[in-house]
Enzyme design. Structure first.
Site, PDB file in Angstrom:
ATOM      1  N   ARG A 172       0.845  -1.215   0.000  1.00 30.50           N
ATOM      2  CA  ARG A 172       0.000   0.000   0.000  1.00 30.50           C
ATOM      3  C   ARG A 172       0.874   1.256   0.000  1.00 30.50           C
ATOM      4  NH1 ARG A 172      -2.935  -3.619  -0.665  1.00 30.50           N
ATOM      5  NH2 ARG A 172      -5.057  -3.901   0.103  1.00 30.50           N
ATOM      6  N   SER A 250     -10.385  -0.530   3.488  1.00 30.51           N
ATOM      7  CA  SER A 250      -9.641  -0.735   4.736  1.00 30.51           C
ATOM      8  C   SER A 250      -9.150   0.611   5.234  1.00 30.51           C
ATOM      9  CB  SER A 250      -8.423  -1.622   4.490  1.00 30.51           C
ATOM     10  OG  SER A 250      -8.817  -2.886   4.033  1.00 30.51           O
ATOM     11  N   GLU A 346      -4.675   4.053   6.143  1.00 25.57           N
ATOM     12  CA  GLU A 346      -4.434   3.938   4.691  1.00 25.57           C
ATOM     13  C   GLU A 346      -4.822   5.231   3.969  1.00 25.57           C
ATOM     14  OE1 GLU A 346      -6.162   1.208   1.853  1.00 25.57           O
ATOM     15  OE2 GLU A 346      -5.271  -0.485   2.874  1.00 25.57           O
TER      16      GLU A 346
HETATM   17  N1  EPU Z   1     -10.756 -10.390  10.699  1.00 24.31           N
HETATM   18  C1  EPU Z   1     -11.417 -10.498  11.906  1.00 24.31           C
HETATM   19  N2  EPU Z   1     -12.356  -9.559  12.208  1.00 24.31           N
HETATM   20  C2  EPU Z   1     -12.659  -8.537  11.367  1.00 24.31           C
HETATM   21  C3  EPU Z   1     -11.978  -8.420  10.126  1.00 24.31           C
HETATM   22  C4  EPU Z   1     -11.022  -9.373   9.824  1.00 24.31           C
HETATM   23  O1  EPU Z   1     -11.161 -11.387  12.689  1.00 24.31           O
HETATM   24  O2  EPU Z   1     -13.520  -7.736  11.702  1.00 24.31           O
HETATM   25  C5  EPU Z   1      -9.793 -11.419  10.345  1.00 24.31           C
HETATM   26  C6  EPU Z   1     -10.380 -12.298   9.220  1.00 24.31           C
HETATM   27  O3  EPU Z   1     -11.135 -13.326   9.727  1.00 24.31           O
HETATM   28  C7  EPU Z   1      -9.159 -12.786   8.511  1.00 24.31           C
HETATM   29  C8  EPU Z   1      -8.167 -11.656   8.706  1.00 24.31           C
HETATM   30  O4  EPU Z   1      -8.656 -10.826   9.749  1.00 24.31           O
HETATM   31  O5  EPU Z   1      -8.648 -13.932   9.142  1.00 24.31           O
HETATM   32  C9  EPU Z   1      -7.950 -10.850   7.438  1.00 24.31           C
HETATM   33  O6  EPU Z   1      -9.190 -10.349   6.947  1.00 24.31           O
HETATM   34  P1  EPU Z   1      -9.483 -10.245   5.368  1.00 24.31           P
HETATM   35  O7  EPU Z   1      -9.075 -11.494   4.679  1.00 24.31           O
HETATM   36  O8  EPU Z   1     -10.867  -9.744   5.218  1.00 24.31           O
HETATM   37  O9  EPU Z   1      -8.462  -9.186   4.858  1.00 24.31           O
HETATM   38  P2  EPU Z   1      -7.976  -7.806   5.470  1.00 24.31           P
HETATM   39  O10 EPU Z   1      -6.599  -7.988   6.003  1.00 24.31           O
HETATM   40  O11 EPU Z   1      -9.003  -7.287   6.378  1.00 24.31           O
HETATM   41  C10 EPU Z   1      -6.875  -7.060   3.202  1.00 24.31           C
HETATM   42  C11 EPU Z   1      -6.776  -5.766   2.446  1.00 24.31           C
HETATM   43  C12 EPU Z   1      -8.039  -5.516   1.655  1.00 24.31           C
HETATM   44  C13 EPU Z   1      -8.243  -6.667   0.685  1.00 24.31           C
HETATM   45  C14 EPU Z   1      -8.301  -7.983   1.486  1.00 24.31           C
HETATM   46  C15 EPU Z   1      -8.350  -9.176   0.587  1.00 24.31           C
HETATM   47  C16 EPU Z   1      -5.314  -4.288   3.716  1.00 24.31           C
HETATM   48  C17 EPU Z   1      -5.234  -3.121   4.646  1.00 24.31           C
HETATM   49  N3  EPU Z   1      -6.539  -4.673   3.383  1.00 24.31           N
HETATM   50  O12 EPU Z   1      -7.935  -6.890   4.146  1.00 24.31           O
HETATM   51  O13 EPU Z   1      -7.866  -4.320   0.909  1.00 24.31           O
HETATM   52  O14 EPU Z   1      -9.423  -6.512  -0.066  1.00 24.31           O
HETATM   53  O15 EPU Z   1      -7.115  -8.117   2.305  1.00 24.31           O
HETATM   54  O16 EPU Z   1      -7.103  -9.351  -0.032  1.00 24.31           O
HETATM   55  O17 EPU Z   1      -4.277  -4.803   3.286  1.00 24.31           O
HETATM   56  C18 EPU Z   1      -8.186  -1.975   1.052  1.00 24.31           C
HETATM   57  O18 EPU Z   1      -6.960  -1.867   1.085  1.00 24.31           O
HETATM   58  O19 EPU Z   1      -8.939  -0.962   1.085  1.00 24.31           O
HETATM   59  C19 EPU Z   1      -8.780  -3.288   1.033  1.00 24.31           C
HETATM   60  C20 EPU Z   1     -10.096  -3.487   1.125  1.00 24.31           C
END
Ligand code: EPU
Length: 350
Positions: A172, A250, A346
């Site tokens: 990012r 995010s 972000e």
């Molecule tokens: N999780 C929780 N509780 C929550 C949210 C997440 O326990 O409320 C846990 C999930 O269960 C999972 C882990 O956290 O085990 C990661 O969650 P997720 O796979 O949804 O991905 P993320 O880390 O929340 C990142 C990117 C997203 C992207 C997704 C999918 C960043 C900051 N965010 O989200 O990007 O769509 O992975 O690849 O890197 C963005 O940057 O705006 C964005 C949406």
């Protein structure tokens, strides 16, 4: 004297930016100029009033928190165009105008039979903004599909082409987010981006949510269109649509910590979601950390934490940018208090 055929600059005053930021936050641009090509930037720079004024480049407004009216001249990037520019043995090269919608580009490439961007479906924002924060999702980052971009220098008006090395992509992150030596934040406007779609196409699977879809559907070897549909379905299920609930995706980056810090946190909470990086450091799921602090579904004023994904802050209706910032600070404090980790936002706060 020869009459000029150049179109006049499109300058507007006191423009509401509410529809131009996906959070739906209220703010006015004192001056807004629509940029449809490099020549518009040069015309702007030659303008005696606007040329030297501070400037803010606006793409799709999907990574922006507006806390006040914008005094800088807002340059709204509206450079259009989608085309296949080269077919090489190892890749197709497609070019898109900075003002095109990112998702429209992804959908267009698939319609043209040019797969490779499907994991990045449905990411809000414009093509020109995509390299700034090196958008990424479901196991793929823009940097892995990037060929080069064209940008205009906002001081000299010169057009330049930058390759991936010059963009200094990170998680990012890119040269366009840095203000220090060599940084280009606020110094250039991205007009066109070229993407490299590798041939032969290879699916990018492995991300937990995609593997789950594979298991559920029994489709072992999905094609690009199927992966596109899966990504759209996954995103729709857990991320709010900015058209109905204002948000900027995010809100925080997933923090990267040393192996030692990671062991310490696992010691305190063995369930912490983390991924070990190739260099031994760990990336922690910020959404999990925020969720663990009890924030999911909570609000401060009219700014809230999305109830299906704690990493996304939302505008529950009529929120101000100040309320979003207050909520973000409160979350940062509680995550720091419990885990000793400083979450980094972000979006750009203006
Ligand atoms: N999780 C929780 N509780 C929550 C949210 C997440 O326990 O409320 C846990 C999930 O269960 C999972 C882990 O956290 O085990 C990661 O969650 P997720 O796979 O949804 O991905 P993320 O880390 O929340 C990142 C990117 C997203 C992207 C997704 C999918 C960043 C900051 N965010 O989200 O990007 O769509 O992975 O690849 O890197 C963005 O940057 O705006 C964005 C949406």
């Amino acid at each position: 004297m020869q009459a000029s055929t150049a179109e006049p600059l499109r300058v507007e005053r006191n423009v509401s930016l509410r529809a131009y930021n996906t959070f739906g936050l209220p703010a006015l641009a004192r001056t807004l100029v629509r940029i449809t090509g490099d020549a518009d930037v040069r015309r702007l720079l030659a303008d005696p009033e606007l040329g030297r004024a501070p400037k803010l480049v606006l793409g799709g407004g999907s990574n922006l928190v507006l806390t006040r009216d914008v005094a800088q001249v807002v340059l709204k990037v509206e450079v259009r165009g989608l085309r296949l520019v080269e077919t090489r043995d190892d890749a197709w090269i497609v070019e898109a105008g900075g003002g095109e919608g990112w998702h429209d580009l992804v959908a267009w490439t698939l319609e043209q039979g040019l797969p490779g961007l499907e994991n990045l479906a449905l990411i809000p924002g414009t093509v020109g903004a995509a390299p700034v924060q090196n958008i990424g999702a479901y196991g793929l980052e823009l940097a892995e599909r990037f060929e080069s971009l064209d940008a205009v220098d906002l001081v000299t008006g010169r057009s330049v082409t930058l390759d991936a090395a010059a963009c200094r992509f990170g998680y990012r992150d890119s040269v366009f987010k840095h203000t220090g030596f060599g940084g280009l934040a606020g110094k250039s406007l991205i007009t066109r981006v070229r993407l490299k779609l590798p041939r032969p196409w290879q699916p990018v699977l492995g991300y937990l949510d995609l593997e789950r879809k594979r298991h559920e559907t029994g489709v072992e070897a999905p094609d690009a269109r199927t992966i596109f549909d899966w990504v759209c379905a996954i995103r729709r299920a857990k991320l709010p649509d900015p058209a109905t609930l204002g948000n900027a995706g995010s809100f925080f980056k997933n923090p990267v910590v040393t192996a030692e810090q990671c062991r310490d946190i696992i010691g305190r909470d063995p369930h912490v979601v983390h991924y070990v990086l190739p260099d031994g450091r760990c990336k922690l799921a910020a959404g999990w950390l925020i969720d663990a602090c009890g924030w999911k579904g909570k609000s401060i004023g009219r700014a809230g934490v999305y109830d299906k994904q704690a990493l996304v802050l939302v505008n529950r209706g009529g929120a101000s940018g100040a309320e979003v910032v207050t909520l973000a600070r409160a979350i940062q404090e509680s995550v720091y208090g419990r885990f000793g980790i400083r979450l980094e936002p972000e979006p750009v706060v203006v």
